[in-house]
Design a protein around this motif. Sequence first.
Motif, short mmCIF file in Angstrom:
data_model
loop_
_atom_site.label_atom_id
_atom_site.label_comp_id
_atom_site.label_asym_id
_atom_site.label_seq_id
_atom_site.Cartn_x
_atom_site.Cartn_y
_atom_site.Cartn_z
N LEU A 28 53.77 24.24 6.23
CA LEU A 28 52.86 23.51 7.51
C LEU A 28 51.67 24.19 7.77
CD1 LEU A 28 53.61 21.47 9.63
CD2 LEU A 28 54.19 23.22 11.27
N LEU A 29 51.49 25.57 7.94
CA LEU A 29 50.33 26.32 8.23
C LEU A 29 49.31 26.27 6.98
CD1 LEU A 29 51.94 29.43 10.36
CD2 LEU A 29 50.98 27.15 11.16
N GLY A 30 49.91 26.18 5.89
CA GLY A 30 48.98 26.01 4.69
C GLY A 30 48.34 24.78 4.35
N GLY A 31 48.82 23.87 5.27
CA GLY A 31 48.09 22.45 5.22
C GLY A 31 48.58 21.74 4.08
N ARG A 32 49.84 21.98 3.74
CA ARG A 32 50.57 21.21 2.63
C ARG A 32 51.26 20.19 3.06
NH1 ARG A 32 50.22 26.41 1.04
NH2 ARG A 32 52.36 27.16 1.50
N LEU A 33 51.68 20.24 4.42
CA LEU A 33 52.36 19.24 4.97
C LEU A 33 51.62 18.17 5.99
CD1 LEU A 33 55.83 21.21 5.82
CD2 LEU A 33 55.40 19.58 4.05
N GLY A 34 51.95 16.87 6.08
CA GLY A 34 51.14 16.03 6.96
C GLY A 34 51.72 16.17 8.48
N VAL A 35 50.86 15.52 9.30
CA VAL A 35 51.06 15.65 10.71
C VAL A 35 52.47 15.23 11.17
CG1 VAL A 35 50.00 13.38 11.44
CG2 VAL A 35 50.09 15.21 13.21
N ASP A 36 53.02 14.31 10.37
CA ASP A 36 54.36 14.04 10.76
C ASP A 36 55.38 15.05 10.66
OD1 ASP A 36 56.26 12.01 11.30
OD2 ASP A 36 57.05 12.31 9.14
N ALA A 37 55.24 16.14 9.67
CA ALA A 37 56.01 17.31 9.83
C ALA A 37 55.93 18.29 10.86
CB ALA A 37 55.85 18.16 8.56
N TYR A 38 54.39 18.17 11.55
CA TYR A 38 54.33 18.96 12.44
C TYR A 38 54.85 18.25 13.92
CZ TYR A 38 51.34 20.99 16.43
OH TYR A 38 50.71 21.46 17.53
N ALA A 39 54.65 17.03 13.90
CA ALA A 39 55.40 16.21 15.21
C ALA A 39 56.80 16.43 15.07
CB ALA A 39 54.96 14.63 14.77
N ARG A 40 57.38 16.31 13.73
CA ARG A 40 58.95 16.52 13.82
C ARG A 40 59.37 17.90 14.28
NH1 ARG A 40 63.87 15.05 14.31
NH2 ARG A 40 65.16 14.81 12.57
N TYR A 41 58.60 19.07 13.97
CA TYR A 41 58.82 20.16 14.57
C TYR A 41 58.80 20.28 16.06
CZ TYR A 41 57.74 25.24 15.33
OH TYR A 41 57.80 26.56 15.94
N THR A 42 57.67 19.81 16.40
CA THR A 42 57.54 19.77 17.97
C THR A 42 58.69 19.07 18.75
OG1 THR A 42 54.86 19.54 17.60
CG2 THR A 42 55.70 19.03 19.56
N GLU A 43 58.99 17.99 18.03
CA GLU A 43 60.20 17.25 18.67
C GLU A 43 61.53 18.42 18.79
OE1 GLU A 43 59.96 12.89 17.24
OE2 GLU A 43 60.90 13.85 15.89
N GLN A 44 61.73 19.18 17.80
CA GLN A 44 62.84 20.02 17.53
C GLN A 44 62.60 21.03 19.01
OE1 GLN A 44 65.38 19.11 15.72
NE2 GLN A 44 63.69 17.33 15.39
N LEU A 45 61.48 21.48 19.14
CA LEU A 45 61.00 22.36 19.95
C LEU A 45 61.43 22.14 21.41
CD1 LEU A 45 57.39 23.82 19.16
CD2 LEU A 45 59.68 25.00 19.08
N TRP A 46 61.54 20.63 21.59
CA TRP A 46 61.63 20.00 22.92
C TRP A 46 63.25 20.46 23.35
CZ3 TRP A 46 64.92 16.52 25.06
CH2 TRP A 46 64.74 16.15 26.33
N PHE A 47 64.04 20.31 22.43
CA PHE A 47 65.23 20.21 22.65
C PHE A 47 65.69 21.81 23.18
CE2 PHE A 47 65.62 16.67 20.18
CZ PHE A 47 66.44 15.94 20.74
N VAL A 48 65.00 22.81 22.57
CA VAL A 48 65.23 24.23 22.83
C VAL A 48 64.49 24.41 24.14
CG1 VAL A 48 64.66 26.62 22.00
CG2 VAL A 48 65.24 24.66 20.15
N TYR A 49 63.30 23.95 24.51
CA TYR A 49 62.96 24.16 25.84
C TYR A 49 63.63 23.53 26.69
CZ TYR A 49 59.68 27.39 23.60
OH TYR A 49 59.14 28.39 22.63
N GLU A 50 64.01 22.29 26.46
CA GLU A 50 64.91 21.78 27.59
C GLU A 50 65.94 22.65 27.88
OE1 GLU A 50 67.31 19.23 29.77
OE2 GLU A 50 67.86 20.13 27.89
N ALA A 51 66.58 23.11 26.98
CA ALA A 51 67.88 24.23 27.55
C ALA A 51 67.29 25.34 27.94
CB ALA A 51 68.74 24.37 25.99
N LEU A 52 66.59 25.96 27.68
CA LEU A 52 66.03 27.16 28.40
C LEU A 52 65.55 26.77 29.83
CD1 LEU A 52 63.33 28.91 25.60
CD2 LEU A 52 65.23 30.01 26.87
N GLU A 53 64.82 25.64 29.89
CA GLU A 53 63.96 25.46 31.32
C GLU A 53 65.02 24.79 32.26
OE1 GLU A 53 60.04 24.18 30.48
OE2 GLU A 53 59.71 25.97 28.99
#
Length: 215
Positions: A28-53
């Motif tokens: 991801l950080l090497g620019g070898r994946l598209g923005v869709d992978a970044y968006a998918r990762y961001t979606e996963q973060l939502w579940f974790v932070y929803e639980a935290l907050e």
Amino acid sequence: MDSFSTVIRTASHEQHVEAETSTFMSDLLGGRLGVDAYARYTEQLWFVYEALEAAAARLASDPVAGPFIQPELFRLPALERDLTHLRGADWRSGLTALPATHAYADRVRECAEQWPAGYIAHHYTRYLGDLSGGQIIRDKAERTWGFARKGDGVRFYVFEEIANPAAFKRGYRELLDAVRADDLEKQRIVSECKNAFALNTGVFRALGEEFSLSA
């Protein structure tokens, strides 16, 4: 004798490095994946932070976890803005958690409900990580996918209410050093820190399988 914040940092260093150097993150950080992978990762973060907050209001008065509940850290509104930018206004309808993400969020929720000291371990690994290594992700994302600097798409990594991150992190470590826990409980917190990194690495592994470059 080392301070508790130092003990936590050194004890979880190996797991921290493993998470940071996962194949998915490297790609991801090497620019070898598209923005869709970044968006998918961001979606996963939502579940974790929803639980935290979701637990924050209830834990604010807890003698152990309470001092760590600081609204300037909250990430959910920023995450939701990023997801609107990445996935469109209807982002919630397509939101799905990977099994590894479910496991991570469930563990955060379990600690919040049953073991506030364990909740601190998850709080520490997430928010202090966002304030530190998260800034590298933001910079790479802006350059790779053309997001506006500190704008929609990377707002998750922008702590607008924390003017001096270095000073904030010092204050946070002082809270760790003053945590109301005996030595045995501190050992359990350290173990939960390692567990938090392992759960995070599990999410990266699952994302790596979903966005495999060798496929």
